[in-house]
Write a protein that holds these residues in place. Structure first.
Motif, PDB file in Angstrom:
ATOM      1  N   VAL A 231      -2.110   2.181  -2.892  1.00  0.00           N
ATOM      2  CA  VAL A 231      -1.112   2.812  -1.984  1.00  0.00           C
ATOM      3  C   VAL A 231      -1.834   2.662  -0.426  1.00  0.00           C
ATOM      4  N   THR A 232      -0.976   1.983   0.293  1.00  0.00           N
ATOM      5  CA  THR A 232      -1.733   1.846   1.530  1.00  0.00           C
ATOM      6  C   THR A 232      -0.769   2.483   2.756  1.00  0.00           C
ATOM      7  N   ASP A 233      -1.413   2.722   3.852  1.00  0.00           N
ATOM      8  CA  ASP A 233      -0.810   3.301   4.944  1.00  0.00           C
ATOM      9  C   ASP A 233      -0.262   2.191   5.799  1.00  0.00           C
ATOM     10  N   ALA A 234       1.207   2.208   5.900  1.00  0.00           N
ATOM     11  CA  ALA A 234       1.920   0.933   6.497  1.00  0.00           C
ATOM     12  C   ALA A 234       1.544   0.692   8.091  1.00  0.00           C
ATOM     13  N   SER A 242      -5.611   4.755  -5.443  1.00  0.00           N
ATOM     14  CA  SER A 242      -5.220   3.689  -6.418  1.00  0.00           C
ATOM     15  C   SER A 242      -4.886   4.510  -7.777  1.00  0.00           C
ATOM     16  N   ALA A 243      -3.607   4.556  -7.918  1.00  0.00           N
ATOM     17  CA  ALA A 243      -2.950   5.237  -8.964  1.00  0.00           C
ATOM     18  C   ALA A 243      -2.982   4.158 -10.497  1.00  0.00           C
ATOM     19  N   ILE A 244      -2.828   4.983 -11.547  1.00  0.00           N
ATOM     20  CA  ILE A 244      -2.947   4.433 -12.694  1.00  0.00           C
ATOM     21  C   ILE A 244      -1.559   4.099 -13.115  1.00  0.00           C
ATOM     22  N   VAL A 245      -1.181   2.751 -13.707  1.00  0.00           N
ATOM     23  CA  VAL A 245      -0.022   2.442 -14.218  1.00  0.00           C
ATOM     24  C   VAL A 245      -0.034   1.763 -15.426  1.00  0.00           C
ATOM     25  N   GLY A 246       0.884   1.294 -16.106  1.00  0.00           N
ATOM     26  CA  GLY A 246       0.862   0.625 -17.593  1.00  0.00           C
ATOM     27  C   GLY A 246       0.386  -0.595 -17.261  1.00  0.00           C
ATOM     28  N   ASP A 247       0.298  -1.317 -18.367  1.00  0.00           N
ATOM     29  CA  ASP A 247      -0.186  -2.762 -18.426  1.00  0.00           C
ATOM     30  C   ASP A 247       0.836  -3.634 -18.124  1.00  0.00           C
ATOM     31  N   GLY A 248       0.397  -4.751 -17.250  1.00  0.00           N
ATOM     32  CA  GLY A 248       1.399  -5.622 -17.142  1.00  0.00           C
ATOM     33  C   GLY A 248       2.493  -5.446 -16.029  1.00  0.00           C
ATOM     34  N   PRO A 249       2.265  -4.581 -14.760  1.00  0.00           N
ATOM     35  CA  PRO A 249       3.323  -4.314 -14.042  1.00  0.00           C
ATOM     36  C   PRO A 249       3.851  -5.382 -13.231  1.00  0.00           C
ATOM     37  N   ASP A 250       5.072  -5.552 -12.823  1.00  0.00           N
ATOM     38  CA  ASP A 250       5.612  -6.789 -11.902  1.00  0.00           C
ATOM     39  C   ASP A 250       6.470  -6.047 -10.681  1.00  0.00           C
ATOM     40  N   LYS A 277       1.808  14.595  -4.427  1.00  0.00           N
ATOM     41  CA  LYS A 277       0.818  15.074  -4.673  1.00  0.00           C
ATOM     42  C   LYS A 277      -0.541  14.344  -4.308  1.00  0.00           C
ATOM     43  N   LEU A 278      -1.827  15.151  -4.222  1.00  0.00           N
ATOM     44  CA  LEU A 278      -2.956  14.446  -3.882  1.00  0.00           C
ATOM     45  C   LEU A 278      -3.599  13.776  -5.232  1.00  0.00           C
ATOM     46  N   GLY A 279      -3.903  12.545  -5.001  1.00  0.00           N
ATOM     47  CA  GLY A 279      -4.494  11.849  -6.128  1.00  0.00           C
ATOM     48  C   GLY A 279      -3.434  10.807  -6.893  1.00  0.00           C
ATOM     49  N   TYR A 280      -2.117  11.188  -6.371  1.00  0.00           N
ATOM     50  CA  TYR A 280      -0.902  10.374  -6.922  1.00  0.00           C
ATOM     51  C   TYR A 280      -1.164  10.373  -8.460  1.00  0.00           C
ATOM     52  N   PRO A 281      -1.027  11.482  -9.147  1.00  0.00           N
ATOM     53  CA  PRO A 281      -0.968  11.422 -10.704  1.00  0.00           C
ATOM     54  C   PRO A 281       0.247  10.983 -11.232  1.00  0.00           C
ATOM     55  N   VAL A 282       0.045  10.587 -12.470  1.00  0.00           N
ATOM     56  CA  VAL A 282       1.261  10.095 -13.419  1.00  0.00           C
ATOM     57  C   VAL A 282       2.064  11.263 -13.584  1.00  0.00           C
TER      58      VAL A 282
END
Length: 337
Positions: A231-234, A242-250, A277-282
Protein backbone atom coordinates in the motif's frame (compact mmCIF):
# COMPACT_ATOMS: atom_id res chain seq x y z
CA UNK A 1 -45.31 7.34 22.81
CA UNK A 2 -48.07 6.14 20.48
CA UNK A 3 -48.18 2.59 19.19
CA UNK A 4 -47.80 3.92 15.63
CA UNK A 5 -44.70 5.97 16.51
CA UNK A 6 -43.16 3.01 18.33
CA UNK A 7 -43.77 0.79 15.30
CA UNK A 8 -42.13 3.34 12.98
CA UNK A 9 -39.04 3.56 15.22
CA UNK A 10 -38.80 -0.21 15.47
CA UNK A 11 -39.14 -0.56 11.70
CA UNK A 12 -36.43 2.08 11.09
CA UNK A 13 -34.10 0.28 13.49
CA UNK A 14 -34.76 -3.01 11.71
CA UNK A 15 -33.94 -1.47 8.32
CA UNK A 16 -30.70 -0.04 9.76
CA UNK A 17 -29.67 -3.46 11.09
CA UNK A 18 -30.50 -5.12 7.77
CA UNK A 19 -28.54 -2.44 5.87
CA UNK A 20 -25.44 -2.86 8.05
CA UNK A 21 -25.65 -6.64 7.86
CA UNK A 22 -25.94 -6.47 4.07
CA UNK A 23 -22.94 -4.13 3.80
CA UNK A 24 -20.84 -6.44 5.94
CA UNK A 25 -22.05 -9.74 4.51
CA UNK A 26 -19.29 -11.90 3.01
CA UNK A 27 -18.66 -12.48 -0.68
CA UNK A 28 -19.52 -15.85 -2.17
CA UNK A 29 -19.79 -17.38 -5.65
CA UNK A 30 -23.25 -16.59 -7.04
CA UNK A 31 -22.87 -17.76 -10.64
CA UNK A 32 -20.59 -19.71 -12.95
CA UNK A 33 -20.95 -18.69 -16.61
CA UNK A 34 -19.30 -21.05 -19.07
CA UNK A 35 -17.81 -19.05 -21.94
CA UNK A 36 -15.94 -21.92 -23.59
CA UNK A 37 -13.10 -21.75 -26.06
CA UNK A 38 -9.40 -22.37 -25.51
CA UNK A 39 -6.23 -20.46 -24.75
CA UNK A 40 -4.98 -18.18 -22.00
CA UNK A 41 -6.55 -15.02 -20.70
CA UNK A 42 -5.57 -11.68 -19.22
CA UNK A 43 -7.39 -8.48 -18.25
CA UNK A 44 -11.13 -8.30 -17.51
CA UNK A 45 -13.18 -5.10 -17.66
CA UNK A 46 -16.69 -4.79 -16.23
CA UNK A 47 -18.55 -1.91 -17.90
CA UNK A 48 -21.49 -1.06 -15.64
CA UNK A 49 -23.11 1.30 -18.16
CA UNK A 50 -23.57 -1.35 -20.84
CA UNK A 51 -23.90 -4.30 -18.43
CA UNK A 52 -21.09 -6.06 -20.25
CA UNK A 53 -17.93 -7.87 -19.33
CA UNK A 54 -14.96 -7.67 -21.71
CA UNK A 55 -12.45 -10.52 -21.34
CA UNK A 56 -9.08 -10.66 -23.11
CA UNK A 57 -9.06 -14.34 -24.13
CA UNK A 58 -6.12 -15.47 -26.24
CA UNK A 59 -6.79 -14.20 -29.80
CA UNK A 60 -10.13 -12.50 -29.11
CA UNK A 61 -12.07 -10.44 -26.61
CA UNK A 62 -15.13 -12.27 -25.30
CA UNK A 63 -18.09 -10.01 -24.53
CA UNK A 64 -20.53 -11.27 -21.87
CA UNK A 65 -23.89 -9.79 -20.84
CA UNK A 66 -23.69 -9.41 -17.05
CA UNK A 67 -27.49 -9.52 -16.70
CA UNK A 68 -27.82 -12.94 -18.34
CA UNK A 69 -24.34 -14.44 -18.31
CA UNK A 70 -24.56 -15.05 -22.06
CA UNK A 71 -21.82 -14.36 -24.59
CA UNK A 72 -23.12 -11.61 -26.88
CA UNK A 73 -20.15 -11.24 -29.20
CA UNK A 74 -16.40 -11.12 -29.61
CA UNK A 75 -13.66 -8.89 -30.95
CA UNK A 76 -11.72 -11.15 -33.29
CA UNK A 77 -8.70 -10.98 -35.59
CA UNK A 78 -6.19 -10.49 -32.75
CA UNK A 79 -2.95 -12.38 -32.17
CA UNK A 80 -2.43 -12.19 -28.38
CA UNK A 81 -4.64 -9.73 -26.54
CA UNK A 82 -4.05 -8.34 -23.06
CA UNK A 83 -5.54 -5.04 -21.88
CA UNK A 84 -9.06 -3.83 -22.65
CA UNK A 85 -10.15 -0.21 -22.15
CA UNK A 86 -13.69 1.17 -22.45
CA UNK A 87 -13.54 4.99 -22.11
CA UNK A 88 -16.64 6.47 -20.41
CA UNK A 89 -19.23 7.66 -22.89
CA UNK A 90 -17.31 6.34 -25.88
CA UNK A 91 -18.72 4.31 -28.75
CA UNK A 92 -15.32 2.69 -29.27
CA UNK A 93 -13.32 0.29 -27.10
CA UNK A 94 -9.63 -0.57 -27.27
CA UNK A 95 -7.54 -3.70 -26.82
CA UNK A 96 -3.77 -4.16 -26.77
CA UNK A 97 -2.61 -6.83 -29.21
CA UNK A 98 0.73 -7.94 -27.81
CA UNK A 99 1.54 -10.32 -30.61
CA UNK A 100 1.18 -7.63 -33.30
CA UNK A 101 2.56 -4.58 -31.42
CA UNK A 102 -0.59 -2.56 -31.83
CA UNK A 103 -3.76 -1.28 -30.20
CA UNK A 104 -6.98 -2.23 -31.96
CA UNK A 105 -9.99 0.08 -31.71
CA UNK A 106 -13.36 -1.66 -32.02
CA UNK A 107 -16.98 -0.56 -32.34
CA UNK A 108 -18.90 -1.24 -29.12
CA UNK A 109 -22.10 -2.05 -31.03
CA UNK A 110 -20.78 -4.41 -33.72
CA UNK A 111 -17.39 -5.35 -32.13
CA UNK A 112 -15.79 -4.81 -35.55
CA UNK A 113 -12.31 -3.32 -35.74
CA UNK A 114 -12.35 0.36 -36.75
CA UNK A 115 -8.66 1.30 -36.43
CA UNK A 116 -5.23 -0.10 -35.60
CA UNK A 117 -2.58 2.01 -33.90
CA UNK A 118 1.11 1.03 -33.70
CA UNK A 119 2.78 0.73 -30.28
CA UNK A 120 6.06 -0.46 -28.81
CA UNK A 121 6.91 -4.14 -28.43
CA UNK A 122 4.35 -6.39 -26.71
CA UNK A 123 1.76 -3.90 -25.40
CA UNK A 124 0.12 -5.28 -22.28
CA UNK A 125 -1.74 -3.19 -19.70
CA UNK A 126 -3.53 -0.02 -20.79
CA UNK A 127 -5.54 2.80 -19.27
CA UNK A 128 -7.56 5.85 -20.34
CA UNK A 129 -6.47 9.33 -19.20
CA UNK A 130 -9.51 11.67 -19.38
CA UNK A 131 -7.94 15.15 -19.00
CA UNK A 132 -5.91 14.67 -22.20
CA UNK A 133 -8.24 12.17 -23.94
CA UNK A 134 -5.36 9.75 -24.37
CA UNK A 135 -4.90 6.01 -24.16
CA UNK A 136 -1.74 4.73 -22.48
CA UNK A 137 -0.49 1.36 -23.76
CA UNK A 138 2.36 -0.07 -21.67
CA UNK A 139 4.81 -2.15 -23.66
CA UNK A 140 6.31 -5.06 -21.73
CA UNK A 141 9.21 -5.98 -23.99
CA UNK A 142 10.36 -2.51 -25.10
CA UNK A 143 9.87 -1.17 -21.54
CA UNK A 144 8.07 2.00 -22.52
CA UNK A 145 4.59 3.43 -22.89
CA UNK A 146 2.87 4.54 -26.11
CA UNK A 147 0.57 7.51 -25.50
CA UNK A 148 -2.24 7.58 -28.09
CA UNK A 149 -4.23 10.67 -29.06
CA UNK A 150 -7.78 9.32 -29.31
CA UNK A 151 -9.05 12.29 -31.32
CA UNK A 152 -6.54 11.42 -34.05
CA UNK A 153 -6.31 7.67 -33.36
CA UNK A 154 -2.53 7.99 -33.60
CA UNK A 155 0.53 7.80 -31.33
CA UNK A 156 1.32 11.06 -29.58
CA UNK A 157 4.47 10.15 -27.63
CA UNK A 158 6.63 7.30 -26.37
CA UNK A 159 7.94 7.50 -22.80
CA UNK A 160 10.83 5.33 -21.65
CA UNK A 161 10.35 3.40 -18.40
CA UNK A 162 12.98 2.00 -16.00
CA UNK A 163 11.79 -1.58 -16.39
CA UNK A 164 8.97 -3.90 -17.48
CA UNK A 165 5.57 -2.29 -16.89
CA UNK A 166 2.57 -4.17 -15.54
CA UNK A 167 -0.90 -2.92 -14.50
CA UNK A 168 -1.47 0.88 -14.83
CA UNK A 169 -3.96 3.21 -13.15
CA UNK A 170 -4.96 6.80 -13.94
CA UNK A 171 -6.16 9.16 -11.18
CA UNK A 172 -8.49 11.10 -13.53
CA UNK A 173 -6.62 14.34 -12.86
CA UNK A 174 -3.68 14.03 -15.25
CA UNK A 175 -1.48 11.48 -13.46
CA UNK A 176 -0.84 7.87 -14.47
CA UNK A 177 0.77 5.21 -12.28
CA UNK A 178 2.22 1.86 -13.31
CA UNK A 179 3.86 -1.06 -11.52
CA UNK A 180 7.37 -1.94 -12.73
CA UNK A 181 7.53 -5.70 -12.37
CA UNK A 182 11.28 -6.33 -12.64
CA UNK A 183 12.29 -3.34 -10.47
CA UNK A 184 9.74 -3.78 -7.63
CA UNK A 185 8.61 -0.19 -7.97
CA UNK A 186 5.91 2.23 -9.13
CA UNK A 187 6.43 4.97 -11.71
CA UNK A 188 4.37 8.19 -11.68
CA UNK A 189 3.78 9.90 -15.04
CA UNK A 190 2.44 13.34 -15.95
CA UNK A 191 -0.10 13.23 -18.78
CA UNK A 192 0.39 16.88 -19.72
CA UNK A 193 4.20 17.00 -19.86
CA UNK A 194 4.43 13.37 -21.04
CA UNK A 195 7.24 12.67 -18.60
CA UNK A 196 7.91 10.28 -15.72
CA UNK A 197 8.02 12.38 -12.54
CA UNK A 198 8.91 9.82 -9.87
CA UNK A 199 9.95 6.21 -9.27
CA UNK A 200 9.04 4.79 -5.87
CA UNK A 201 10.35 1.48 -4.46
CA UNK A 202 7.77 -0.95 -3.16
CA UNK A 203 8.41 -2.32 0.35
CA UNK A 204 8.24 -6.11 0.81
CA UNK A 205 7.05 -6.52 -2.76
CA UNK A 206 8.49 -8.84 -5.40
CA UNK A 207 7.27 -8.72 -9.01
CA UNK A 208 4.29 -6.37 -8.57
CA UNK A 209 1.49 -7.10 -11.01
CA UNK A 210 -2.07 -5.93 -10.26
CA UNK A 211 -2.63 -2.31 -9.24
CA UNK A 212 -5.75 -0.69 -7.75
CA UNK A 213 -6.30 2.98 -6.87
CA UNK A 214 -8.23 4.64 -4.06
CA UNK A 215 -9.20 8.02 -5.55
CA UNK A 216 -10.47 9.64 -2.34
CA UNK A 217 -7.70 8.34 -0.07
CA UNK A 218 -5.00 8.66 -2.75
CA UNK A 219 -3.61 5.20 -2.09
CA UNK A 220 -2.18 2.61 -4.48
CA UNK A 221 -2.55 -1.13 -3.89
CA UNK A 222 0.03 -3.34 -5.63
CA UNK A 223 -0.25 -7.13 -5.38
CA UNK A 224 3.06 -8.96 -5.32
CA UNK A 225 4.67 -12.37 -5.20
CA UNK A 226 5.23 -13.69 -1.69
CA UNK A 227 1.59 -13.21 -0.63
CA UNK A 228 1.82 -9.45 -0.26
CA UNK A 229 -0.17 -6.32 -1.11
CA UNK A 230 1.94 -3.15 -0.93
CA UNK A 231 0.00 0.00 0.00
CA UNK A 232 1.56 3.27 -1.19
CA UNK A 233 0.72 6.95 -0.66
CA UNK A 234 0.00 8.22 -4.20
CA UNK A 235 1.09 11.76 -3.28
CA UNK A 236 4.46 11.04 -1.71
CA UNK A 237 5.36 7.46 -2.61
CA UNK A 238 5.62 6.59 1.08
CA UNK A 239 4.96 2.96 2.01
CA UNK A 240 1.84 2.76 4.18
CA UNK A 241 1.53 -0.98 4.75
CA UNK A 242 2.24 -4.48 3.50
CA UNK A 243 -0.92 -6.55 3.76
CA UNK A 244 -1.11 -10.34 3.53
CA UNK A 245 -2.92 -11.88 0.55
CA UNK A 246 -3.18 -15.33 -1.05
CA UNK A 247 -0.59 -17.08 -3.20
CA UNK A 248 -0.08 -16.16 -6.85
CA UNK A 249 -1.88 -12.78 -6.96
CA UNK A 250 -2.22 -11.13 -10.35
CA UNK A 251 -5.01 -8.53 -10.28
CA UNK A 252 -6.33 -6.03 -7.74
CA UNK A 253 -9.49 -4.00 -7.15
CA UNK A 254 -10.89 -1.44 -4.74
CA UNK A 255 -14.35 -0.81 -3.25
CA UNK A 256 -14.39 2.90 -2.34
CA UNK A 257 -17.75 2.73 -0.54
CA UNK A 258 -16.66 0.07 1.96
CA UNK A 259 -12.90 0.75 1.82
CA UNK A 260 -12.01 -2.78 0.78
CA UNK A 261 -9.07 -3.83 -1.40
CA UNK A 262 -9.17 -7.07 -3.39
CA UNK A 263 -6.50 -9.48 -4.58
CA UNK A 264 -7.35 -12.34 -6.97
CA UNK A 265 -4.96 -15.22 -6.41
CA UNK A 266 -4.00 -18.07 -8.73
CA UNK A 267 -4.11 -20.55 -5.85
CA UNK A 268 -7.91 -20.29 -6.01
CA UNK A 269 -8.77 -17.56 -3.50
CA UNK A 270 -9.82 -13.93 -3.40
CA UNK A 271 -8.39 -11.90 -0.51
CA UNK A 272 -10.50 -9.04 0.85
CA UNK A 273 -8.35 -6.52 2.77
CA UNK A 274 -9.97 -3.98 5.11
CA UNK A 275 -8.31 -0.74 3.98
CA UNK A 276 -10.33 1.27 6.48
CA UNK A 277 -8.52 -0.17 9.49
CA UNK A 278 -4.99 0.27 10.78
CA UNK A 279 -2.76 -2.62 9.82
CA UNK A 280 -4.89 -3.46 6.76
CA UNK A 281 -6.19 -6.78 8.15
CA UNK A 282 -7.73 -9.52 6.01
CA UNK A 283 -11.51 -9.20 6.23
CA UNK A 284 -12.30 -12.33 4.22
CA UNK A 285 -10.69 -15.06 2.17
CA UNK A 286 -13.09 -16.33 -0.47
CA UNK A 287 -12.53 -19.76 -1.97
CA UNK A 288 -12.78 -19.44 -5.75
CA UNK A 289 -11.14 -21.85 -8.22
CA UNK A 290 -7.54 -22.57 -9.12
CA UNK A 291 -6.27 -20.27 -11.85
CA UNK A 292 -8.78 -17.47 -11.11
CA UNK A 293 -6.03 -14.86 -10.93
CA UNK A 294 -7.53 -11.95 -12.92
CA UNK A 295 -10.56 -9.95 -11.85
CA UNK A 296 -12.70 -6.86 -12.28
CA UNK A 297 -14.81 -5.17 -9.60
CA UNK A 298 -18.10 -3.51 -10.60
CA UNK A 299 -18.80 -0.90 -7.92
CA UNK A 300 -22.32 -0.14 -9.19
CA UNK A 301 -23.46 -3.75 -8.92
CA UNK A 302 -21.05 -4.62 -6.07
CA UNK A 303 -19.95 -7.72 -7.98
CA UNK A 304 -16.53 -9.22 -8.56
CA UNK A 305 -15.85 -11.10 -11.80
CA UNK A 306 -13.04 -13.63 -12.16
CA UNK A 307 -12.18 -16.10 -14.93
CA UNK A 308 -10.51 -19.48 -14.98
CA UNK A 309 -10.63 -22.85 -16.65
CA UNK A 310 -10.54 -26.52 -15.71
CA UNK A 311 -7.15 -28.19 -15.95
CA UNK A 312 -5.99 -31.75 -16.52
CA UNK A 313 -4.23 -33.61 -13.72
CA UNK A 314 -0.48 -32.84 -13.41
CA UNK A 315 1.92 -35.07 -15.30
CA UNK A 316 3.68 -37.28 -12.69
CA UNK A 317 6.79 -37.39 -14.90
CA UNK A 318 6.94 -33.58 -14.99
CA UNK A 319 5.14 -32.25 -11.90
CA UNK A 320 6.46 -28.69 -12.34
CA UNK A 321 4.95 -28.31 -15.81
CA UNK A 322 1.82 -26.21 -16.17
CA UNK A 323 -1.25 -28.50 -16.32
CA UNK A 324 -3.03 -28.62 -19.67
CA UNK A 325 -6.22 -26.60 -20.02
CA UNK A 326 -9.36 -28.64 -20.71
CA UNK A 327 -10.98 -27.19 -23.87
CA UNK A 328 -14.44 -25.67 -23.52
CA UNK A 329 -14.21 -25.07 -19.76
CA UNK A 330 -13.29 -21.37 -19.70
CA UNK A 331 -15.65 -19.88 -17.10
CA UNK A 332 -16.59 -16.56 -15.45
CA UNK A 333 -17.07 -16.68 -11.67
CA UNK A 334 -19.44 -14.04 -10.27
CA UNK A 335 -18.94 -13.10 -6.63
CA UNK A 336 -21.60 -11.18 -4.74
CA UNK A 337 -22.89 -10.74 -1.19
Amino acid sequence: MSVRMFAQIALSALFAVVSVASAQSPFHIEHRWVVGGEGGWDYIVADSGSHRLYIAHSTKVDVVDTDTGKVVGAVTGLTRCHGVVIPPGSKVGFVTDGGANRVVAFDLASFASVATIPTGTNPDGATYEPTTNTLWAFNGSSKNVTVIDLAKMAPKATITLPGKPEFPQADGKGTVFVNIEDKNSIVRLDAKTLKATATWPLTKCESPSGLAFDVEGERLFSVCDGNRMAVTDARTGKSLASAIVGDGPDAAGYDAKRKLAFSSNGEGTLTVVDAGKLGYPVAQTVKTEKGARTMSYNAVADKIYLVTSKFAAPDPANPKARPAQIPGTFTVLVLGR
